[in-house]
Design an enzyme around this catalytic site. Structure first.
Site, mmCIF file in Angstrom:
data_model
loop_
_atom_site.group_PDB
_atom_site.id
_atom_site.type_symbol
_atom_site.label_atom_id
_atom_site.label_comp_id
_atom_site.label_asym_id
_atom_site.label_seq_id
_atom_site.Cartn_x
_atom_site.Cartn_y
_atom_site.Cartn_z
ATOM 1 N N SER A 125 15.578 13.354 5.019
ATOM 2 C CA SER A 125 15.098 13.688 6.786
ATOM 3 C C SER A 125 15.504 13.074 7.455
ATOM 4 C CB SER A 125 13.338 12.766 5.692
ATOM 5 O OG SER A 125 12.701 13.220 7.141
ATOM 6 N N TYR A 149 10.994 4.520 4.830
ATOM 7 C CA TYR A 149 11.476 5.795 4.467
ATOM 8 C C TYR A 149 12.910 6.211 4.578
ATOM 9 C CZ TYR A 149 10.377 11.434 4.010
ATOM 10 O OH TYR A 149 10.572 11.968 3.687
ATOM 11 N N LYS A 153 16.018 6.963 2.869
ATOM 12 C CA LYS A 153 16.689 8.069 2.657
ATOM 13 C C LYS A 153 18.248 8.295 3.260
ATOM 14 C CE LYS A 153 13.155 11.402 1.510
ATOM 15 N NZ LYS A 153 13.070 11.771 -0.365
#
Lengths: 327, 327
Positions: A125, A149, A153
């Protein structure tokens, strides 16, 4: 060819499985088997003539990853994961799903240890980057995530690169921009509103805009995103080199420009369904995200995105609304 | 003040504990308790008048980290880890010690959950960077490790930054250059020869140079490295901001220049004890490492290194050879 898709019940996973089923081939080879896995049962793609194995399981549970890779798929699309706001609100859940799940998958591949070396396409991402940013983020900008998050990633990108370098697999990590327009009900992603402000008004429903219209972001349609994944599966390790994480291209525009594209597609009545209600959590998360990328490397490698937000709206109408705006 | 040091039986850990014991204070506060831990029993620092708790345990084993942080140390120096060549040759061992051990420590701190927020000073490495490089690596160059060790350090930097951002702790990661001259017997670090070519000839022993004299690298003495750690403990979260990983300064020179500094300190006879024997594994690992840094941010934050390699040789003679070269 045997293809494994994790997160196959999610929006991108479903669309990818449908596309693979429809194409019947990947990288020029006929797909004989599709293994589709998720924590809820994935749908069987409509037009696929090969065999489908559905596995409803949690990748981070002991033994699950080993079972999934026991059939030695040539290509693994690893899409499974917990989305950004969920990972921010539920720390253990996010690290378990996004980091431990990925590690379990990669370790299961490594432990086969007989020279089998699958292609692993991982959905990373743009949240691996964090403010402050240059005007446009280049391909060698450092990893500075400002969410759990994005951290997860980035950690997985590093692990994937290390395992690729060691020859256990051929990894490629795609740093996806906001996937827009997402069909279906809203999810817990902090980026959800970028889609909701198009999707909900087109469906005749009101929606909330939690940030200012000046917010700038980069978008790619679900169709383009599935195209990225399939294109990535065909890139050789020689072409990729050691830097296997690639920022994908997309359409960079403001929320206001998104709304004007909606107006051109569906008129003032649709736009009037967008209600303003600033949300500090979403504003904070979004403020820490990058806006614009110089996706020079991705374009050179042949990744193709839309060029206008109008095109993204049109693809949503074609792919998710049967080609017409509901009355 | 209570201070915890992991990896306290290692070279840097021992020198740090000695310095803390000798100073008796850290960040202006008196040190009352030192908890020293490692997988082998750490030595008790000679000049410390406070209480010392020695814990011989593996940080990655269940319960160990929780026990270590139960005394709520105000400052944690997390130095424990497996070195580069060892992590490259023993994949599971490296991930377990360097990634799982760090995660266990940070999670144990997080799980206390009562508002205690220790300073965590983590020894990262310039191995988080990987070739190809610009001439000098700036503070916003991306993370592209080409070793499992560098990968593990980069993953831990990311985790430390996320846990800092969430307020569980105040982390700072120091990307150390080659620590040189290392006293004692050779370790398994691929960078070991940078020290051995000075230390062994000074001790009257022959040593192997496994790379070319043109290899360029950045060095800091153990004394400077301990100074980095202590300085880092005093940096507030406000001064650091969200980018908590900092490339440390050092002396950038070629292996040939190191050898000339040895010649100035100890003459031709010492230099003649260096034997050439190229080692492909070491050459490959070292070729993937960065050579030179623009440690702009570190210098602005007050980190101080040596300015010449002669100074590094002199510090080794002072600190590890009792001030004189053996006959």
């Amino acid at each position: 060819m045997h293809v494994l898709v994790t997160g196959a019940a999610g929006m991108i996973g479903r669309k990818l499985a449908e596309r693979l089923g429809r194409d019947g081939t990947l990288c020029g080879a006929a797909i004989t088997t599709l293994t589709l896995t998720d924590i809820v049962e994935p749908p069987v793609p409509a037009d696929f003539s090969g065999s489908v194995r559905l596995v409803t399981a949690d990748l981070a549970d002991p033994g699950v990853a080993a079972s999934l890779v026991s059939g030695r798929p040539e290509v693994v699309f690893h899409i499974a994961g917990v989305v950004s706001a969920d990972a921010e609100l539920n720390l253990d859940k996010g690290y378990r799903a996004n980091l431990d799940g990925t590690r379990a998958l990669l370790d299961a591949i490594r432990r086969i240890g007989d020279g089998w070396r699958p292609k692993v396409v991982f959905t990373s991402s743009c949240a691996v980057f964090g403010a402050p940013f240059p005007d446009a983020i280049g391909d060698d900008f450092h990893l500075t995530p400002l969410t759990s998050y994005g951290t997860q990633k980035a950690m997985c990108e590093l692990l994937l690169a290390d395992y690729s370098r060691r020859g256990f697999l051929d990894g490629v990590a795609l740093r996806l921009p906001a996937v827009c327009v997402r069909p279906g009900p809203p999810n817990k992603a902090a980026s959800g509103f970028f889609s909701a402000i198009i999707r909900e008004p087109l469906a005749g429903r009101e929606t909330i805009l939690p940030v200012a219209e000046t917010v700038l972001h980069t978008h790619a349609s679900p169709r383009a995103t599935v195209g990225f994944l399939i294109h990535a599966a065909g890139l050789s390790r020689e072409v990729l080199g050691p830097r296997i994480a690639i920022t994908m291209p997309g359409v960079c525009c403001t929320v206001g420009e998104q709304i004007e594209a909606l107006r051109r597609a569906a008129g003032d009545a649709a736009v009037a369904r967008i209600k303003r209600a600033p949300d500090p959590l979403v504003e904070t998360i979004v403020a820490g995200w990058p806006h614009r990328f110089d996706a020079v490397r991705a374009r050179a490698l042949g990744f193709v995105a839309e060029t206008t937000f109008d095109e993204i709206v049109r693809i949503h109408i074609e792919d998710d609304l049967g080609g017409r705006i509901p009355d």
